[in-house]
Scaffold this motif. Structure first.
Motif, mmCIF file in Angstrom:
data_model
loop_
_atom_site.group_PDB
_atom_site.id
_atom_site.type_symbol
_atom_site.label_atom_id
_atom_site.label_comp_id
_atom_site.label_asym_id
_atom_site.label_seq_id
_atom_site.Cartn_x
_atom_site.Cartn_y
_atom_site.Cartn_z
ATOM 1 N N LEU A 79 2.436 1.645 -3.466
ATOM 2 C CA LEU A 79 1.488 2.135 -4.469
ATOM 3 C C LEU A 79 1.262 3.644 -4.327
ATOM 4 O O LEU A 79 1.124 4.349 -5.333
ATOM 5 N N LYS A 80 1.238 4.139 -3.105
ATOM 6 C CA LYS A 80 1.108 5.588 -2.892
ATOM 7 C C LYS A 80 2.335 6.326 -3.425
ATOM 8 O O LYS A 80 2.224 7.413 -4.004
ATOM 9 N N ASP B 7 0.834 -1.210 0.000
ATOM 10 C CA ASP B 7 0.000 0.000 0.000
ATOM 11 C C ASP B 7 0.865 1.255 0.000
ATOM 12 O O ASP B 7 0.583 2.219 -0.723
ATOM 13 N N GLU B 8 1.915 1.250 0.831
ATOM 14 C CA GLU B 8 2.818 2.403 0.871
ATOM 15 C C GLU B 8 3.502 2.579 -0.478
ATOM 16 O O GLU B 8 3.634 3.701 -0.981
ATOM 17 N N LYS C 186 2.473 -2.937 -10.770
ATOM 18 C CA LYS C 186 3.136 -2.235 -9.665
ATOM 19 C C LYS C 186 3.165 -3.097 -8.401
ATOM 20 O O LYS C 186 4.152 -3.085 -7.657
ATOM 21 N N THR D 21 0.413 -1.084 -15.222
ATOM 22 C CA THR D 21 -0.843 -1.279 -14.498
ATOM 23 C C THR D 21 -0.608 -1.367 -12.990
ATOM 24 O O THR D 21 0.515 -1.583 -12.520
ATOM 25 N N VAL D 22 -1.699 -1.234 -12.239
ATOM 26 C CA VAL D 22 -1.625 -1.373 -10.787
ATOM 27 C C VAL D 22 -1.129 -2.777 -10.431
ATOM 28 O O VAL D 22 -0.332 -2.949 -9.504
ATOM 29 N N ASN E 71 4.269 5.537 -15.267
ATOM 30 C CA ASN E 71 2.863 5.929 -15.288
ATOM 31 C C ASN E 71 2.035 5.143 -16.298
ATOM 32 O O ASN E 71 0.816 5.298 -16.365
ATOM 33 N N VAL F 279 4.291 5.461 -5.907
ATOM 34 C CA VAL F 279 4.419 5.439 -7.363
ATOM 35 C C VAL F 279 3.194 6.004 -8.083
ATOM 36 O O VAL F 279 3.191 6.122 -9.306
ATOM 37 N N GLU F 280 2.187 6.375 -7.318
ATOM 38 C CA GLU F 280 0.917 6.800 -7.917
ATOM 39 C C GLU F 280 1.081 7.905 -8.945
ATOM 40 O O GLU F 280 0.467 7.878 -10.022
ATOM 41 N N LYS F 281 1.900 8.890 -8.642
ATOM 42 C CA LYS F 281 2.061 10.024 -9.544
ATOM 43 C C LYS F 281 3.456 10.091 -10.155
ATOM 44 O O LYS F 281 3.862 11.120 -10.691
ATOM 45 N N LYS F 282 4.177 8.973 -10.087
ATOM 46 C CA LYS F 282 5.528 8.934 -10.638
ATOM 47 C C LYS F 282 5.499 8.867 -12.164
ATOM 48 O O LYS F 282 4.652 8.209 -12.760
#
Length: 269
Positions: free
Chosen positions: A144-145, A141-142, A195, A191-192, A188, A147-150
């Motif tokens: 994913l946060k 979870d950490e 990631k 896919t999730v 970016n 890399v969310e806007k990377k």
């Protein structure tokens, strides 16, 4: 350059051999490798006891009973060996710390360094380092946060010490292979699910690197049978023209972010 598995391997070995030991002598043959005059450095170390050895990213921290620390970064070509004058490799040593008849040799510190720092100075050095990827509290979870806007290339992100501490050129390629992603993939655009797999590959590959003692070939002590065995187990790094262990396609080498990178053009997407 030694990465997280290599430095953690050093930490474990040196902790077994040096914790509770007192520095009996200091020899510096290259003053540029330290941050003080040789006289100051020697006076601050002689008679001090190593009470802990820790790792942060690619750094080792030798905690002293004075409350200060020695901060080591081996950089490119740096090595360590612990032993006696009889079994030490015939290499140029920049710094030698003695603990009675046992000596810790710092070798190849042309770019690397061993600095004597206060706790505040040490904290300042680490202020911009990213999380430790093998810590239990570093979760998917950490990640994913983070890399969310990377944006940018995957390899560039992985080797950025402000993003994650400890991953360098070799293990970034190994991680990308394990995750079945090309090192030049745009962060970016994956896919999730990719990631999440990347997160697990980071953990798995770094643990595997540590399991095999990293890739540095020189033993850390006499009869060291573990250090450097990862060279026999690389997925892609240094294997240009050899068959992929997963699909048999020839491994390719390419320059990415000014660094040599190895990958399988078939099973990495």
């Amino acid at each position: 350059m030694p990465e997280l598995p290599e430095m953690e391997n050093y930490r474990r070995i040196l902790s077994e051999q040096l914790l509770g030991k007192t520095v009996s002598n200091v020899l510096v043959t290259r003053e540029k490798s330290i941050n003080l005059s040789v006289e100051q450095f020697t006076n601050l170390l002689k008679g001090r006891t190593i009470i802990a050895i820790e790792r942060r990213g690619k750094y080792l921290i030798f905690q002293l009973d004075s409350g200060n620390s020695l901060l080591l970064h081996l950089m490119l070509g740096g090595l360590m060996y612990i032993g006696t004058e009889q079994d030490v490799p015939k290499r140029t040593k920049q710094i030698t710390l003695s603990f009675g008849e046992k000596h810790l040799y710092f070798i190849g510190l042309r770019l690397g360094y061993l600095h004597h720092l206060s706790s505040d100075q040490l904290s300042a050095r680490f202020s911009e380092l990213g999380p430790e990827p093998l810590e239990s509290h570093f979760t998917a979870d950490e990640f994913l946060k983070m890399v969310e806007k990377k944006k940018g290339m995957l390899k560039t992100m992985l080797i950025n010490q402000k993003f994650l501490a400890g991953i360098g050129n070799l293990y970034s390629d190994e991680i990308c292979f394990d995750a079945k992603l090309l090192p030049k993939s745009q962060v970016n655009e994956i896919t999730v699910q990719d990631k999440i797999q990347l997160f697990h590959s980071i953990k798995q590959v770094l643990q595997r690197g540590l399991q095999y003692g990293g890739y540095i070939e020189m033993p850390v002590y006499q009869n060291d049978q573990l250090t450097g065995r990862y060279n026999e187990h690389c997925y892609v790094y240094g294997r240009e023209g050899e068959p992929c262990l997963r699909c048999g396609t020839m491994i390719k080498k390419e320059e990415i972010s000014s660094r040599k990178s190895f990958y399988c053009p078939a099973c990495q997407k």
